[in-house]
Design a protein around this motif. Structure first.
Motif, PDB file in Angstrom:
ATOM      1  N   SER A   1     -52.902 -15.831  44.544  1.00  0.00           N
ATOM      2  CA  SER A   1     -52.271 -14.583  44.135  1.00  0.00           C
ATOM      3  C   SER A   1     -50.979 -14.906  43.402  1.00  0.00           C
ATOM      4  N   LYS A   2     -50.626 -14.020  42.481  1.00  0.00           N
ATOM      5  CA  LYS A   2     -49.378 -14.165  41.746  1.00  0.00           C
ATOM      6  C   LYS A   2     -48.789 -12.784  41.538  1.00  0.00           C
ATOM      7  N   ARG A   3     -47.498 -12.666  41.853  1.00  0.00           N
ATOM      8  CA  ARG A   3     -46.781 -11.418  41.637  1.00  0.00           C
ATOM      9  C   ARG A   3     -45.623 -11.701  40.691  1.00  0.00           C
ATOM     10  N   LEU A   4     -45.530 -10.882  39.648  1.00  0.00           N
ATOM     11  CA  LEU A   4     -44.418 -10.997  38.717  1.00  0.00           C
ATOM     12  C   LEU A   4     -43.229 -10.211  39.258  1.00  0.00           C
ATOM     13  N   GLU A   5     -42.066 -10.812  39.242  1.00  0.00           N
ATOM     14  CA  GLU A   5     -40.857 -10.112  39.667  1.00  0.00           C
ATOM     15  C   GLU A   5     -40.442  -9.086  38.619  1.00  0.00           C
ATOM     16  N   ARG A   6     -40.702  -9.394  37.361  1.00  0.00           N
ATOM     17  CA  ARG A   6     -40.436  -8.466  36.257  1.00  0.00           C
ATOM     18  C   ARG A   6     -41.647  -8.471  35.339  1.00  0.00           C
ATOM     19  N   GLY A   7     -41.891  -7.358  34.694  1.00  0.00           N
ATOM     20  CA  GLY A   7     -43.007  -7.272  33.760  1.00  0.00           C
ATOM     21  C   GLY A   7     -44.310  -6.952  34.473  1.00  0.00           C
ATOM     22  N   ARG A   8     -45.401  -7.103  33.740  1.00  0.00           N
ATOM     23  CA  ARG A   8     -46.721  -6.814  34.292  1.00  0.00           C
ATOM     24  C   ARG A   8     -47.763  -7.663  33.581  1.00  0.00           C
ATOM     25  N   PHE A   9     -48.915  -7.753  34.207  1.00  0.00           N
ATOM     26  CA  PHE A   9     -50.040  -8.453  33.611  1.00  0.00           C
ATOM     27  C   PHE A   9     -50.772  -7.479  32.685  1.00  0.00           C
ATOM     28  N   VAL A  10     -50.939  -7.851  31.428  1.00  0.00           N
ATOM     29  CA  VAL A  10     -51.609  -6.992  30.460  1.00  0.00           C
ATOM     30  C   VAL A  10     -53.105  -7.288  30.521  1.00  0.00           C
ATOM     31  N   TRP A  11     -53.868  -6.316  30.986  1.00  0.00           N
ATOM     32  CA  TRP A  11     -55.305  -6.467  31.170  1.00  0.00           C
ATOM     33  C   TRP A  11     -56.019  -5.939  29.942  1.00  0.00           C
ATOM     34  N   PRO A  12     -57.006  -6.661  29.418  1.00  0.00           N
ATOM     35  CA  PRO A  12     -57.731  -6.165  28.243  1.00  0.00           C
ATOM     36  C   PRO A  12     -58.608  -4.960  28.594  1.00  0.00           C
ATOM     37  N   GLN A  13     -58.812  -4.102  27.620  1.00  0.00           N
ATOM     38  CA  GLN A  13     -59.701  -2.954  27.780  1.00  0.00           C
ATOM     39  C   GLN A  13     -61.060  -3.331  27.204  1.00  0.00           C
ATOM     40  N   ALA A  14     -62.119  -3.150  27.987  1.00  0.00           N
ATOM     41  CA  ALA A  14     -63.475  -3.493  27.541  1.00  0.00           C
ATOM     42  C   ALA A  14     -64.084  -2.301  26.814  1.00  0.00           C
ATOM     43  N   ARG A  15     -64.413  -2.494  25.547  1.00  0.00           N
ATOM     44  CA  ARG A  15     -65.096  -1.441  24.800  1.00  0.00           C
ATOM     45  C   ARG A  15     -66.599  -1.552  25.007  1.00  0.00           C
ATOM     46  N   GLU A  16     -67.042  -2.760  25.306  1.00  0.00           N
ATOM     47  CA  GLU A  16     -68.440  -3.001  25.614  1.00  0.00           C
ATOM     48  C   GLU A  16     -68.496  -3.726  26.946  1.00  0.00           C
ATOM     49  N   GLY A  17     -69.561  -4.448  27.220  1.00  0.00           N
ATOM     50  CA  GLY A  17     -69.771  -5.052  28.514  1.00  0.00           C
ATOM     51  C   GLY A  17     -68.775  -6.102  28.932  1.00  0.00           C
ATOM     52  N   SER A  18     -68.202  -6.843  27.982  1.00  0.00           N
ATOM     53  CA  SER A  18     -67.291  -7.916  28.362  1.00  0.00           C
ATOM     54  C   SER A  18     -66.231  -8.119  27.295  1.00  0.00           C
ATOM     55  N   VAL A  19     -65.223  -8.884  27.656  1.00  0.00           N
ATOM     56  CA  VAL A  19     -64.134  -9.219  26.741  1.00  0.00           C
ATOM     57  C   VAL A  19     -64.024 -10.726  26.713  1.00  0.00           C
ATOM     58  N   ALA A  20     -63.922 -11.307  25.540  1.00  0.00           N
ATOM     59  CA  ALA A  20     -63.768 -12.747  25.410  1.00  0.00           C
ATOM     60  C   ALA A  20     -62.308 -13.064  25.098  1.00  0.00           C
ATOM     61  N   LEU A  21     -61.710 -13.942  25.905  1.00  0.00           N
ATOM     62  CA  LEU A  21     -60.342 -14.392  25.685  1.00  0.00           C
ATOM     63  C   LEU A  21     -60.349 -15.896  25.512  1.00  0.00           C
ATOM     64  N   THR A  22     -59.461 -16.393  24.676  1.00  0.00           N
ATOM     65  CA  THR A  22     -59.327 -17.829  24.526  1.00  0.00           C
ATOM     66  C   THR A  22     -58.525 -18.378  25.706  1.00  0.00           C
ATOM     67  N   ALA A  23     -58.521 -19.685  25.862  1.00  0.00           N
ATOM     68  CA  ALA A  23     -57.734 -20.306  26.939  1.00  0.00           C
ATOM     69  C   ALA A  23     -56.251 -19.993  26.763  1.00  0.00           C
ATOM     70  N   ALA A  24     -55.769 -19.961  25.530  1.00  0.00           N
ATOM     71  CA  ALA A  24     -54.366 -19.641  25.272  1.00  0.00           C
ATOM     72  C   ALA A  24     -54.055 -18.201  25.671  1.00  0.00           C
ATOM     73  N   GLN A  25     -54.966 -17.269  25.386  1.00  0.00           N
ATOM     74  CA  GLN A  25     -54.749 -15.874  25.757  1.00  0.00           C
ATOM     75  C   GLN A  25     -54.724 -15.715  27.277  1.00  0.00           C
ATOM     76  N   VAL A  26     -55.596 -16.414  27.982  1.00  0.00           N
ATOM     77  CA  VAL A  26     -55.605 -16.355  29.449  1.00  0.00           C
ATOM     78  C   VAL A  26     -54.301 -16.928  29.995  1.00  0.00           C
ATOM     79  N   SER A  27     -53.832 -18.021  29.414  1.00  0.00           N
ATOM     80  CA  SER A  27     -52.573 -18.623  29.848  1.00  0.00           C
ATOM     81  C   SER A  27     -51.423 -17.641  29.670  1.00  0.00           C
ATOM     82  N   MET A  28     -51.376 -16.957  28.527  1.00  0.00           N
ATOM     83  CA  MET A  28     -50.325 -15.964  28.293  1.00  0.00           C
ATOM     84  C   MET A  28     -50.451 -14.803  29.269  1.00  0.00           C
TER      85      MET A  28
END
Length: 115
Positions: free
Chosen positions: A68-95
């Motif tokens: 688990s990870k909790r941010l003290e400030r800010g939030r985790f930006v979750w992608p919105q799925a327009r179809e069945g899935s969302v593809a993220l690169t390793a760099a996007q997941v890291s961010m």
């Protein structure tokens, strides 16, 4: 240090998840909602309603791990799925895991300019 393989698949659960859930109920959610096997070695990420807490479920070959990870400030930006899935690169997941908006690489919070 826990070594996660570089070629691991990462699944982000859509919507908000009740962060009181633990190993068994998150694994059941993977099976029922995603129709996947939580013991297949992939990472399954769940985000809380406020967006400042995530939990990641992972089978390491011996048992389930729950991170688990909790941010003290800010939030985790979750992608919105327009179809069945969302593809993220390793760099996007890291961010995403650092609380950086991966769509436009800026932090979701800015430090105070006290200098």
């Amino acid at each position: 240090m826990i070594g996660i393989p570089g070629n691991v698949r990462i699944y982000l659960a859509c919507g908000a998840t009740d962060m009181r859930r633990g190993f068994d109920s998150l694994a059941a959610q993977v099976q029922t909602m995603l129709r996947l096997d939580p013991h297949d070695g992939a990472l399954y990420a769940f985000r809380g309603r406020r967006g400042d807490l995530i939990k990641i479920l992972w089978w390491d070959g011996q048992g389930l791990c729950l991170f688990s990870k909790r941010l003290e400030r800010g939030r985790f930006v979750w992608p919105q799925a327009r179809e069945g899935s969302v593809a993220l690169t390793a760099a996007q997941v890291s961010m995403l895991l650092e609380g950086i908006d991966w769509r436009t690489p800026v932090r979701t919070w800015q430090p105070d300019a006290a200098c």
